[in-house]
Design an enzyme around this catalytic site. Structure first.
Site, mmCIF file in Angstrom:
data_model
loop_
_atom_site.group_PDB
_atom_site.id
_atom_site.type_symbol
_atom_site.label_atom_id
_atom_site.label_comp_id
_atom_site.label_asym_id
_atom_site.label_seq_id
_atom_site.Cartn_x
_atom_site.Cartn_y
_atom_site.Cartn_z
ATOM 1 N N LYS A 35 0.903 2.166 -16.594
ATOM 2 C CA LYS A 35 0.560 3.104 -17.668
ATOM 3 C C LYS A 35 -0.292 2.457 -18.759
ATOM 4 C CE LYS A 35 1.245 6.536 -17.712
ATOM 5 N NZ LYS A 35 0.168 7.470 -17.258
ATOM 6 N N ARG A 61 6.309 12.754 -11.448
ATOM 7 C CA ARG A 61 5.363 11.671 -11.714
ATOM 8 C C ARG A 61 6.117 10.347 -11.524
ATOM 9 N NH1 ARG A 61 8.530 9.548 -14.623
ATOM 10 N NH2 ARG A 61 6.922 8.086 -15.239
ATOM 11 N N GLY A 62 5.367 9.240 -11.645
ATOM 12 C CA GLY A 62 5.946 7.938 -11.320
ATOM 13 C C GLY A 62 5.600 7.641 -9.870
ATOM 14 N N ALA A 63 5.052 6.446 -9.628
ATOM 15 C CA ALA A 63 4.467 6.162 -8.316
ATOM 16 C C ALA A 63 5.403 6.442 -7.124
ATOM 17 C CB ALA A 63 3.947 4.728 -8.293
ATOM 18 N N ASP A 66 1.977 1.145 -10.699
ATOM 19 C CA ASP A 66 1.432 2.171 -9.795
ATOM 20 C C ASP A 66 0.679 1.552 -8.634
ATOM 21 O OD1 ASP A 66 1.699 3.455 -12.575
ATOM 22 O OD2 ASP A 66 1.695 5.085 -11.110
ATOM 23 N N ARG A 87 -3.746 12.493 -7.737
ATOM 24 C CA ARG A 87 -3.751 11.414 -8.723
ATOM 25 C C ARG A 87 -4.280 10.161 -8.025
ATOM 26 N NH1 ARG A 87 1.149 10.912 -12.622
ATOM 27 N NH2 ARG A 87 -0.564 10.095 -13.885
HETATM 28 O O1 MRU Z 1 1.481 8.875 -15.346
HETATM 29 P P1 MRU Z 1 2.835 8.538 -14.806
HETATM 30 O O2 MRU Z 1 3.950 9.072 -15.638
HETATM 31 O O3 MRU Z 1 2.954 8.917 -13.345
HETATM 32 O O4 MRU Z 1 2.880 6.969 -14.893
HETATM 33 C C1 MRU Z 1 4.007 6.305 -14.447
HETATM 34 C C2 MRU Z 1 3.960 4.844 -14.665
HETATM 35 O O5 MRU Z 1 3.026 4.311 -15.189
HETATM 36 C C3 MRU Z 1 5.114 4.070 -14.117
HETATM 37 O O6 MRU Z 1 5.321 2.926 -14.869
HETATM 38 C C4 MRU Z 1 4.809 3.665 -12.678
HETATM 39 O O7 MRU Z 1 4.488 4.800 -11.921
HETATM 40 C C5 MRU Z 1 5.911 2.962 -12.060
HETATM 41 S S1 MRU Z 1 7.202 4.085 -11.646
HETATM 42 C C6 MRU Z 1 8.502 3.351 -10.930
#
Ligand code: MRU
Length: 340
Positions: free
Chosen positions: A246, A46-48, A236, A89
């Site tokens: 988030k 996870r994480g963009a 994201d 997602r």
């Molecule tokens: O739901 P997630 O864990 O994928 O959400 C991640 C976030 O909100 C991060 O802050 C965002 O993806 C930036 S990652 C460098």
């Protein structure tokens, strides 16, 4: 931190299974794009930026599966694979950016698909490599904003685990520490998936960077008590009018504004989607059991009570002090001028 995702020499996608952290550091090795899509959906990864690289590698795996088909059938099957991967997602723009980047290579390939998978694999590996370089530059640019002794609040996990390596929001922290500055991090726990408590705390502790975890509702008080001097979050998707990150980020930004604390967003340019506005973006809603049951286990609401689980927040630009990209630090106006 070790890379969160990589392409192996035997053509598999190897990723840290983030659902097991912080208790177990284990890896998944996937050789079917459908499994890669599932790993994005259930948040093994996870994480963009990490989602983007996983999507590109998923596409690369699909080309291996379909490369012996005649060209027309190949394209049809790849379109389906792209759809399955994109359908995991909806909010992180890197997912779509990555599939589209791979698609450009597929669509413009003139010959038999047999030799195409090598090109696509190389592109996916390049995207993973580029991610690290971009993050290091975000780190360098962001570190200039940090002073010795700063305490940085971050929300969710926009660190090494959310990228291939090094992170976005945590990159300036890593870079400032490499420059010899003393920096402490405060991590919001980040209900309901607890990315702050589980992942940000894990990776910073792993790298011996001082970190304390707070409950999500504590940051306003800590800002008022001047126990936090700056906020840095990841994102994201950045549209022309707002930053998506988030759930809970908006409230952190409001508290920062009310306490005159700078609120920075670290954003690789792959996350910018400045031709869009808030109305174009789908906010992911995840299963309500993520809210009703702590980490899928203990139920904390009475039977029969409904829970809402919006995964992302919208933070308007009036609350954002600056956006840190691999090219520099920009105000809202400067960002639009530079990238729109
Ligand atoms: O739901 P997630 O864990 O994928 O959400 C991640 C976030 O909100 C991060 O802050 C965002 O993806 C930036 S990652 C460098």
């Amino acid at each position: 931190m070790i890379p969160s995702i990589e392409w192996t020499s035997d053509n598999k996608v190897k990723m840290i299974d983030q659902t097991l952290l912080p208790h177990k550091l284990e890896f998944l090795e996937l050789d079917d794009y459908r499994d890669v899509a599932t790993s994005i959906k259930v948040m093994n990864i996870r994480g963009a930026p990490a989602i983007g690289v996983a999507a590109a590698m998923g596409m690369a795996i699909a080309t291996l599966e379909y490369k012996d088909l005649p060209k027309e059938k190949f394209l049809e099957s790849m379109e389906k694979a792209a759809e399955i991967i994109k359908n995991t997602r909806p909010t992180a723009s890197n997912l779509f950016w990555a599939v589209d980047r791979i698609w450009k290579i597929i669509a413009s390939y003139p010959d038999d698909p047999k030799n195409l998978s090598e090109l696509v694999i190389e592109e996916a590996k390049l995207m993973a490599q580029e991610d690290i370089t971009v993050n290091k530059n975000i780190g360098k640019n962001g570190a200039e904003l940090l002073q010795d002794g700063d305490v940085i609040l971050t929300h969710c996990n926009a660190g090494s685990l959310a990228t291939v390596q090094y992170g976005t929001a945590l990159a300036p922290v890593r870079s400032a520490i490499e420059q010899g500055k003393k920096i402490d991090v405060i991590a919001d726990e980040t209900r309901p998936r607890l990315q702050g408590a589980r992942l940000t705390a894990f990776e910073l502790h792993y790298d011996k960077i001082p970190v304390k975890v707070i409950s999500d509702t504590s940051s306003g008080l800590l800002m008022r008590l001047r126990k936090i001097n700056k906020v840095i979050v990841g994102t994201d998707r950045v549209t022309s009018d707002a930053v998506f990150n988030k759930i809970g980020t908006y409230l952190v930004a409001l508290a920062a504004k009310d306490n005159d604390i700078p609120f920075y967003v670290a954003a690789p340019t792959s996350t910018l989607s400045l031709h869009e506005t808030v109305n174009d973006v789908t906010i992911e809603q995840r299963d309500s059991t993520e809210v009703s049951n702590v980490l899928g286990k203990v139920q904390i609401v009475p039977d029969g009570v409904e829970c809402l689980n919006y995964a992302f927040d919208i933070t308007p630009f009036r609350l954002v002090t600056g956006v840190i990209t691999e090219d520099g630090v920009f105000t809202h106006k400067e960002l639009l001028k530079r990238y729109e």
